[in-house]
Design an enzyme around this catalytic site. Structure first.
Site, PDB file in Angstrom:
ATOM      1  N   GLY A 143      32.812   4.669 -91.968  1.00  0.00           N
ATOM      2  CA  GLY A 143      33.349   4.575 -90.620  1.00  0.00           C
ATOM      3  C   GLY A 143      33.981   5.893 -90.242  1.00  0.00           C
TER       4      GLY A 143
ATOM      5  N   GLN B  58      39.242  11.620 -85.606  1.00  0.00           N
ATOM      6  CA  GLN B  58      39.053  12.276 -86.909  1.00  0.00           C
ATOM      7  C   GLN B  58      38.202  13.543 -86.779  1.00  0.00           C
ATOM      8  OE1 GLN B  58      37.897   8.379 -88.974  1.00  0.00           O
ATOM      9  NE2 GLN B  58      38.931   9.496 -90.610  1.00  0.00           N
TER      10      GLN B  58
ATOM     11  N   CYS C  12      39.845   6.981 -96.788  1.00  0.00           N
ATOM     12  CA  CYS C  12      39.706   7.509 -95.427  1.00  0.00           C
ATOM     13  C   CYS C  12      39.197   8.947 -95.513  1.00  0.00           C
ATOM     14  CB  CYS C  12      41.073   7.467 -94.737  1.00  0.00           C
ATOM     15  SG  CYS C  12      41.042   8.075 -93.049  1.00  0.00           S
ATOM     16  N   LEU C  13      38.225   9.291 -94.682  1.00  0.00           N
ATOM     17  CA  LEU C  13      37.678  10.651 -94.720  1.00  0.00           C
ATOM     18  C   LEU C  13      38.719  11.697 -94.331  1.00  0.00           C
ATOM     19  CD1 LEU C  13      34.090  10.131 -93.238  1.00  0.00           C
ATOM     20  CD2 LEU C  13      34.746  10.444 -95.636  1.00  0.00           C
TER      21      LEU C  13
ATOM     22  N   HIS D 169      40.105  -0.827 -89.690  1.00  0.00           N
ATOM     23  CA  HIS D 169      40.555   0.517 -90.081  1.00  0.00           C
ATOM     24  C   HIS D 169      40.297   1.507 -88.931  1.00  0.00           C
ATOM     25  CE1 HIS D 169      40.850   3.799 -93.304  1.00  0.00           C
ATOM     26  NE2 HIS D 169      40.309   4.441 -92.291  1.00  0.00           N
ATOM     27  N   GLU D 170      39.110   1.423 -88.313  1.00  0.00           N
ATOM     28  CA  GLU D 170      38.762   2.378 -87.237  1.00  0.00           C
ATOM     29  C   GLU D 170      39.588   2.131 -85.982  1.00  0.00           C
ATOM     30  OE1 GLU D 170      37.257   4.936 -88.148  1.00  0.00           O
ATOM     31  OE2 GLU D 170      36.668   4.023 -90.041  1.00  0.00           O
TER      32      GLU D 170
ATOM     33  N   HIS E 147      42.797   3.735 -86.290  1.00  0.00           N
ATOM     34  CA  HIS E 147      42.730   5.177 -86.001  1.00  0.00           C
ATOM     35  C   HIS E 147      42.916   5.436 -84.511  1.00  0.00           C
ATOM     36  CE1 HIS E 147      41.910   7.368 -89.645  1.00  0.00           C
ATOM     37  NE2 HIS E 147      40.896   6.606 -89.988  1.00  0.00           N
TER      38      HIS E 147
HETATM   39 ZN    ZN Z   1      40.038   6.452 -91.832  1.00  0.00          ZN
END
Ligand code: ZN
Length: 178
Positions: A46, A51, A89-90, A131-132, A135
């Site tokens: 995701g 991000q 998380c990226l 999660h997204e 963000h």
């Molecule tokens: Zn993340």
């Protein structure tokens, strides 16, 4: 294929609530494509627009190969159950923690033609959606951990960074998250 640079923990845009998308135009469609490309290259499931530095309510999820979900102005309209599971998380590479999330969700989102649609999801896909959307509200998964666990992970993060304070990370096709 356009890969966008990832914003890491410490970048202010990750803490900024993202703005609604007024209209699904070519710019939004390009952003969605770039998010998928960047997510694939970085080996995530995701990725949210902030991000890659854009505070707009756009994100993508691909918890299963070939099951691509586009989130544009997403709203959770139903949440059921509760389950703990590991998340990463990226924007905070190599940090993982157990987060409590709803087991299944119904999300209302806009598709690439501008139509509002409803999507049901459970398991990993439901987790990734939550999660997204976090963000887009400026929330990262660390915020959902106990203060003790969060402190431990942040210490680990600082140690691994060895004084590196950069908050932008270029993604290349060869980027491997190991
Ligand atoms: Zn993340």
């Amino acid at each position: 294929m356009t890969l966008r640079a990832l914003h890491l923990l410490g970048s202010p845009v990750l803490r900024q609530p993202s703005a609604e998308v007024a209209r699904v135009d070519d710019e939004v469609r390009t952003l969605v494509k770039d998010l998928f490309d960047t997510m694939h290259a970085a080996k995530g499931i995701g990725l949210a627009a902030n991000q890659v530095g854009l505070a707009r309510r756009v994100a993508v999820v691909e918890a299963d190969e070939h099951d691509q979900l586009i989130l544009i102005n997403p709203v959770l309209v139903e949440k059921k159950g509760s389950v703990k599971g590991e998340e990463g998380c990226l924007s905070i590479p190599e940090l993982f923690g157990d987060v409590e999330r709803a087991t299944s969700v119904v999300v209302e989102t806009t598709d690439l033609t501008g139509q509002r649609i409803r999507v049901e999801a459970e398991g990993l896909k439901a987790r990734a959606i939550q999660h997204e959307i976090d963000h887009l509200d400026g929330i990262i998964f660390l915020d959902r951990l106990s203060p003790l666990k969060r402190r431990l992970l942040l210490r680990k993060w600082q140690k691994e960074r060895k004084g590196d304070t950069s908050v932008i990370k270029e993604v290349t096709a060869a980027t491997v998250e190991e």
